[in-house]
Design an enzyme around this catalytic site. Structure first.
Site, PDB file in Angstrom:
ATOM      1  N   ASN A 262       1.174   2.193   8.722  1.00 56.88           N
ATOM      2  CA  ASN A 262       2.449   1.989   9.426  1.00 56.88           C
ATOM      3  C   ASN A 262       3.527   2.966   8.955  1.00 56.88           C
ATOM      4  O   ASN A 262       4.301   3.494   9.767  1.00 56.88           O
ATOM      5  CB  ASN A 262       2.946   0.550   9.217  1.00 56.88           C
TER       6      ASN A 262
ATOM      7  N   TYR B 152      -6.599  -3.168  -5.541  1.00 59.84           N
ATOM      8  CA  TYR B 152      -5.511  -2.183  -5.695  1.00 59.84           C
ATOM      9  C   TYR B 152      -6.083  -0.769  -5.652  1.00 59.84           C
ATOM     10  O   TYR B 152      -5.629   0.078  -4.883  1.00 59.84           O
ATOM     11  CB  TYR B 152      -4.805  -2.440  -7.021  1.00 59.84           C
TER      12      TYR B 152
END
Ligand code: UDP
Length: 319
Positions: free
Chosen positions: A107, A153
């Protein structure tokens, strides 16, 4: 907010977090307008509270793993710094961690592409995993367990780097990637589980310092202002390959515990606890590239940085 023509406009995701808030301060000091975005799952408004009323600053509470709408026509830089960032956070927030590294990066890259902005990805030394090369250079591909507790992560950030390079190569977005090594300083969360706030908090409360394993694993700690200087220089550069930023001064976790005991003057002792799974045994940045490309190296001495950080935690423990 109507920016003056010459005034750069930056979007910072994760702006209420430790590094995001310091970066926001740095950009404002350099004359930028800053549109700060954070969903506040690990960030705190207290980190940006001093900016309320600053006409160059705007805060949007939003999860950047969902579509990001920023009405400003002009955006010059998009800094993607949003992510849970401590091993305890990954255990509590595994799916948001994966999403913000993957969907959040998509995004924010889309936003940068649309606005023709430069894009700066906060990546991590975790892309090197439990490294088999030491110190770590940018051309090392790493040793990551994709299905371990830290994989959420590490793999999200590796995906984020791949996505960033794809937007650079395919869409010609002006991207940069900073691989951030262990960084410390004011505005870390006291209870985020990372070793710096953990040991300082324990020392100030006269509790034993929880050294995981035998404490022989190493880390190299960089003070926040040094790191932010490097990030600012990288953002202004036209370099697109990843750049390590961190302080090469390496020490064992046991040595670090001893230093915290010495500097705070606490009566605390050391208590050994089990080593978490996949905990990297060594970590030290090779910063040759940052020196050459950015003319950057850390300046804040360990003792000076640690004293400032201790002072911050002393204040926050009073609340
Ligand atoms: N660590 C420790 N005690 C703590 C927290 C962390 O001994 O209370 C160790 C941890 O096992 C690791 C190092 O300190 O080897 C750094 O941990 P941190 O969570 O700060 O960051 P990492 O570099 O592992 O992402």
């Amino acid at each position: 907010m109507g920016a003056k023509n010459s005034q750069p406009v930056s979007v910072v995701t994760g702006a209420a977090g430790f590094l995001g808030s310091h970066l926001t301060d740095r950009l404002l000091a350099a004359g930028h307008r800053v549109i700060a975005i954070d969903n506040l799952i690990t960030g705190k408004t207290a980190n940006i509270g001093h900016l309320a009323g600053n006409e160059n600053f705007r805060f949007i509470q939003h999860n950047v793993s969902n579509f990001i709408f920023v009405p400003e026509e002009r955006i010059d830089y998009v800094f993607h710094f949003a992510s849970p960032a401590s091993p305890i956070d990954y255990l509590e927030l595994p799916i948001p961690t994966l999403k913000v590294g993957a969907l959040g990066t998509h995004n924010t890259l889309g936003l940068a592409k649309d606005k023709k902005a430069a894009f700066i990805l906060a990546s991590t030394s975790e892309v090197y995993g439990d490294p088999l090369e030491h110190p770590q250079k940018e051309d090392y591909w790493g040793n990551v367990n994709p299905i371990g507790p830290r994989g959420v992560y590490d793999e999200a950030k590796r995906f984020a780097e791949a996505m960033t390079m794809a937007y650079h190569r395919y869409h010609r977005v002006d991207t940069k990637i900073v691989r951030i090594f262990n960084t410390y300083g004011p505005r870390m969360r006291l209870r985020d589980g990372r070793v710096v706030p953990a040991f300082i908090g324990q020392a100030l409360r006269s509790e034993p310092l929880s050294v995981f394993g035998d404490g022989s694993q190493t880390r190299s700690f960089c003070y926040a202002s040094d790191l932010i200087d490097g990030i600012f220089k990288l953002a202004m550069s036209d370099y697109h390959e990843p750049v390590n930023l961190g302080n090469p001064r390496e020490m064992t976790i046991k040595q670090f515990a001893d230093e915290i005991i010495r500097i705070t003057g606490t009566k605390s002792t050391i208590e050994y606890k089990p080593l978490p799974m996949d905990d990297p045994k060594v970590r030290q940045p090779d910063i040759t590239r940052a020196k050459e490309i950015l003319d950057w190296e850390p300046r804040v001495d360990f003792e000076e940085g640690i004293k400032k950080t201790i002072q911050y935690f002393r204040e926050s423990l009073k609340w």
